[in-house]
Design a protein around this motif. Sequence first.
Motif, short mmCIF file in Angstrom:
data_model
loop_
_atom_site.label_atom_id
_atom_site.label_comp_id
_atom_site.label_asym_id
_atom_site.label_seq_id
_atom_site.Cartn_x
_atom_site.Cartn_y
_atom_site.Cartn_z
N THR A 122 -1.07 -3.34 4.08
CA THR A 122 -2.57 -2.72 3.62
C THR A 122 -2.76 -3.45 1.95
N ASP A 123 -1.74 -3.43 1.32
CA ASP A 123 -1.98 -4.03 0.06
C ASP A 123 -1.94 -5.55 0.10
N ALA A 124 -1.24 -6.02 1.02
CA ALA A 124 -1.45 -7.56 1.16
C ALA A 124 -2.87 -7.95 1.60
N PHE A 125 -3.35 -7.45 2.74
CA PHE A 125 -4.68 -7.77 3.15
C PHE A 125 -5.96 -7.51 2.22
N TYR A 126 -6.01 -6.34 1.72
CA TYR A 126 -6.75 -6.04 0.70
C TYR A 126 -6.76 -7.05 -0.45
N HIS A 127 -5.50 -7.28 -0.98
CA HIS A 127 -5.44 -8.42 -1.72
C HIS A 127 -6.20 -9.57 -1.40
N GLU A 128 -5.80 -10.24 -0.28
CA GLU A 128 -6.49 -11.44 0.29
C GLU A 128 -7.82 -11.26 0.28
N HIS A 129 -8.59 -10.18 0.70
CA HIS A 129 -9.78 -9.97 0.73
C HIS A 129 -10.79 -9.57 -0.34
N THR A 130 -10.06 -8.89 -1.50
CA THR A 130 -10.83 -8.49 -2.67
C THR A 130 -10.65 -9.44 -3.64
#
Length: 239
Positions: A122-130
């Motif tokens: 979750t951290d990784a994907f929101y990192h990539e997105h935001t």
Amino acid sequence: MKVYELPAGRRGFLKNVAALGTAIAGMALLPDFAAARPLVVASRLPVFEGKEPAMAFEDKDLSIIGPKEGYSPQIGTLVSEMAFMRWQVLNNVKGLTMEQLDWLMDDKANTIGALLFHLCATDAFYHEHTFKGVAWGKWDDAVQKKFGVAMELGDEGRKTIKGNSLDFYLNLLNETRESTLAEFRKRDDAWLMSVDKTWPWGPTNNYCKWFHVCEHESNHDGQVKLLKARLPGAKAAKE
């Protein structure tokens, strides 16, 4: 000033919630502060490979929610909420064995280990997105390969996420969160408040997206507690 009216159903819901809150005021539904207060010192935190977890600021400040040095005011407040939540997770999994991390309650559940990997994803994907502006679901192949199964969980997660030590998960939690914190330090409150009008549930700012990461972690922390209480040989809950 334009006044935005809530739909009738939403107004009724909020009215009922307010009434319920009044009715239960003073009842023994408050948290046990003696047990819940995070009197954190380094020796009480999980130790893994000689590293301290990415807690964002000094342990003595963990229960002070608000602006933090090194971050813009609103980002610091968000970071303090995320750090408090992460402390809860770390405390709840401290000392778990590989067998306990891999224990599956039933064929529809997730293991504690899988849930920890899911938090990393979750951290990784929101990192990539935001931070990188990657459209949701359009992940780089390396990111998808590393975190895709953990994000989706389900049968594939039950089949493949196993055989890892607690240190494996703690180090990955630390790696993904420290990467997030490093990016937060580069940004300001204007970025945090910027609105994405294309988000699936409606116009949403970066603050809401990362607060969702925090409350999502709280949700899975509750699942971890349930699974931990059901582990073979676990002592009966006091409450």
